[in-house]
Every structure is written in C-alpha cells, then in structure tokens.
Design a protein around this motif. Sequence first.
Motif, PDB file in Angstrom:
ATOM      1  N   VAL A 253       0.779  -1.445   0.001  1.00 20.35           N
ATOM      2  CA  VAL A 253       0.027   0.055   0.098  1.00 20.35           C
ATOM      3  C   VAL A 253       1.042   1.321  -0.144  1.00 20.35           C
ATOM      4  O   VAL A 253       1.651   1.413   1.025  1.00 20.35           O
ATOM      5  CB  VAL A 253      -1.014  -0.053   1.393  1.00 20.35           C
ATOM      6  CG1 VAL A 253      -1.780   1.081   1.069  1.00 20.35           C
ATOM      7  CG2 VAL A 253      -1.694  -1.327   1.280  1.00 20.35           C
ATOM      8  N   PHE A 254       0.940   1.897  -1.170  1.00 19.64           N
ATOM      9  CA  PHE A 254       1.667   3.116  -1.367  1.00 19.64           C
ATOM     10  C   PHE A 254       1.483   4.333  -0.628  1.00 19.64           C
ATOM     11  O   PHE A 254       0.012   4.512  -0.127  1.00 19.64           O
ATOM     12  CB  PHE A 254       1.932   3.452  -2.846  1.00 19.64           C
ATOM     13  CG  PHE A 254       2.412   2.327  -3.636  1.00 19.64           C
ATOM     14  CD1 PHE A 254       3.824   2.268  -3.800  1.00 19.64           C
ATOM     15  CD2 PHE A 254       1.526   1.454  -4.153  1.00 19.64           C
ATOM     16  CE1 PHE A 254       4.396   1.245  -4.665  1.00 19.64           C
ATOM     17  CE2 PHE A 254       2.032   0.239  -5.076  1.00 19.64           C
ATOM     18  CZ  PHE A 254       3.274   0.415  -5.415  1.00 19.64           C
ATOM     19  N   ALA A 255       2.194   5.159  -0.031  1.00 22.76           N
ATOM     20  CA  ALA A 255       2.001   6.549   0.561  1.00 22.76           C
ATOM     21  C   ALA A 255       1.250   7.253  -0.377  1.00 22.76           C
ATOM     22  O   ALA A 255       2.028   7.370  -1.493  1.00 22.76           O
ATOM     23  CB  ALA A 255       3.213   6.880   1.402  1.00 22.76           C
ATOM     24  N   PRO A 256       0.403   8.083  -0.010  1.00 19.64           N
ATOM     25  CA  PRO A 256      -0.161   9.070  -1.014  1.00 19.64           C
ATOM     26  C   PRO A 256       0.575  10.181  -1.380  1.00 19.64           C
ATOM     27  O   PRO A 256       1.612  10.513  -0.563  1.00 19.64           O
ATOM     28  CB  PRO A 256      -1.426   9.555  -0.250  1.00 19.64           C
ATOM     29  CG  PRO A 256      -0.918   9.239   1.363  1.00 19.64           C
ATOM     30  CD  PRO A 256      -0.418   8.160   1.429  1.00 19.64           C
ATOM     31  N   VAL A 257       0.748  10.193  -2.891  1.00 14.39           N
ATOM     32  CA  VAL A 257       1.488  11.437  -3.142  1.00 14.39           C
ATOM     33  C   VAL A 257       0.826  12.258  -3.664  1.00 14.39           C
ATOM     34  O   VAL A 257       0.076  12.421  -4.678  1.00 14.39           O
ATOM     35  CB  VAL A 257       2.534  10.905  -4.478  1.00 14.39           C
ATOM     36  CG1 VAL A 257       3.210  11.816  -5.131  1.00 14.39           C
ATOM     37  CG2 VAL A 257       3.095   9.482  -4.165  1.00 14.39           C
ATOM     38  N   PRO A 258       0.985  13.752  -3.184  1.00 15.22           N
ATOM     39  CA  PRO A 258       0.291  14.984  -3.309  1.00 15.22           C
ATOM     40  C   PRO A 258       0.793  15.295  -4.778  1.00 15.22           C
ATOM     41  O   PRO A 258       1.644  15.014  -5.587  1.00 15.22           O
ATOM     42  CB  PRO A 258       0.917  15.962  -2.487  1.00 15.22           C
ATOM     43  CG  PRO A 258       2.182  15.647  -1.937  1.00 15.22           C
ATOM     44  CD  PRO A 258       2.219  14.015  -2.113  1.00 15.22           C
ATOM     45  N   VAL A 259      -0.426  16.080  -5.281  1.00 15.94           N
ATOM     46  CA  VAL A 259      -0.473  16.772  -6.634  1.00 15.94           C
ATOM     47  C   VAL A 259       0.790  17.752  -6.530  1.00 15.94           C
ATOM     48  O   VAL A 259       0.732  18.684  -5.776  1.00 15.94           O
ATOM     49  CB  VAL A 259      -1.686  17.237  -7.001  1.00 15.94           C
ATOM     50  CG1 VAL A 259      -1.386  17.992  -8.466  1.00 15.94           C
ATOM     51  CG2 VAL A 259      -2.478  16.165  -7.504  1.00 15.94           C
ATOM     52  N   GLN A 260       1.656  17.637  -7.427  1.00 17.07           N
ATOM     53  CA  GLN A 260       2.736  18.845  -7.509  1.00 17.07           C
ATOM     54  C   GLN A 260       2.573  19.796  -8.553  1.00 17.07           C
ATOM     55  O   GLN A 260       1.944  19.575  -9.634  1.00 17.07           O
ATOM     56  CB  GLN A 260       4.253  18.321  -7.872  1.00 17.07           C
ATOM     57  CG  GLN A 260       4.655  16.922  -6.853  1.00 17.07           C
ATOM     58  CD  GLN A 260       4.907  17.589  -5.554  1.00 17.07           C
ATOM     59  OE1 GLN A 260       5.435  18.580  -5.359  1.00 17.07           O
ATOM     60  NE2 GLN A 260       4.372  16.799  -4.562  1.00 17.07           N
TER      61      GLN A 260
END
Length: 288
Positions: A253-260
């Motif tokens: 389960v991947f850590a959420p990546v914020p929109v850059q």
Amino acid sequence: MSELFSSANIDLSQKRKNSKIETEMEATIMNQKRRSIALLIVVLFAGIIDVDAGILPAPAYKYQLAPIYTDWPGYTNDNCGPAVNAMIINYFLGIDLSTAINSSPPEAQAIGCLSEARWKYCEAHGLSGGYRDRYDQTNGASRMTTVLNHVGLRSELVTGGNVTLSRIEQAIDRGSLVICHVDVEQYYPHDPAKNQTRRAISHYVLAYGYTSTHIVIHDPGYQALYNYYVARSNFQKALENAAGGGYKQLIEVFAPVPVQHFSFPNHSPQSWSLGNGTSISFNYGLDQ
C-alpha cells in the motif's frame, strides 16, 4: 632597527603559538574522531544498531475483536481484513475507523454491521445489506484493495514466487505499508496445555518494519502481537504456509503522493498524468 627585530620576534613567537594551538586542536579533533569510530564499532558489535534495519513509525493498532462478543452475527466485524485496512487508512489519511462494536453509523447498525471498519467495506462495494459471509467477502485480497482504492490509496497485489522478505523490505524502504497473508501458527504457536486452539491458518497482518533478523508487524487478531518482532525464518514459513500453502499473497500500500504544482507566470497551464496516481501541472516558458 631594534624595534623591527623586536616586532619580528613577537610575530614569529605568535606564529609559533598559533601553530602549536592549531596542532593541538587538530590532535584533539583526531582523537575525538577516533573515539567516535571506536564507540561506533563497539555499538555495532553489541548489536545496538542494525545497519540493515528499516522501520516506519508504528501505525495505530486496531484489534479485530474489540470487544469480543461471541453472539455477533458473522457479518458484523470480527475479521482481520477490515482491521488491517483501518490501520492503513488511519496511518496514511488520518481517518480513524473503529473496530469496536456499535461504532458504525445508524444505517449500518440497522443491518447488523456494527463497526466503522466493517461498514467501510459495504461502502466500497456498494452493499446496502452488509456482508453476510464471514471470511470470503472481507478477507480476500481483491476485496481489501477495492476498499483501499475507494478511499484513494494505491496498492499492488503480489502473489506466488514474488512474495519474499526482500519484496517486503523494498516496499517499506519506499515508505509503503505491507499487508501479508500468513499462517500465524508459524510464529505464534498455540499451547495445548492452556487449552488453546490452533492459530489462524489464513490471516492478514500489517508489516511496517524489518531488521537483519526480524520482520515487525501488527497482528489484529492477537493483542499480544502489537509491534511484534517475528524472526525472519518464521515469517518466511508463515508466508509460505498461509491457507495450507499455495496462497502466497502480500499487498503493498503506497504512501499517497500529493499533486505537485510548478508555475511560471503568464503562460498557459499544462498537465500530465504519470500513470501512478500522480499528476503534474505547470505553466511553461519564460517571461520576457
């Protein structure tokens, strides 16, 4: 002339003093470095530091049978799947889903789905009547990934020969949490002398750390296995023997990546999808 010689002698004397001070300082620093290196060697040999360790901050623990009610209908809560997912959702999104009885909203209570963690499964799968089946409906890997996707978390199911301790370590190094399908008996055997029954043969636990000798887990089915260090050899057996063998599974389960967002003023915005749940948008060009 005598004043010049006197001045020169003073300068020379001062330079010698400065040189001596610098030499002493260098010697002191070198000795400190030697002591630090010696201490590090002692610590490493003592096993206090594990250079091959990778341990994430411990997620908040959720017990799947909290509290235990033996007369619960089979579709209320008492499964490892909802409890593990609740730990993950809380860890990455800060949403606390309780596994306790009567924690679900009124519409869930009306159908006997008595915990928030269990109710999240109904929401994700569009089931207005709750789960009637105790294990297949909530503990299946695909069911778990559906719930995670429903709340916006990306995951990857890994099966068969790709399920290894090395694969778990790689995931943790990326900041991911790992759901593991295990046979609990391999690392927490029951004690017949205490009238204990055999431990769960098909069970999901959450791995979030490792050392050169252990895998660190939260096991939602046994409160004694909170922040539990399992010997690597035993955890390998637990993976291989899940559900009697032949059902090796783990879910990263991947850590959420914020929109850059990158912006240069006065230019039209552009946007690209990276295909992994991340998008990048920016205005390009240079101002004149």
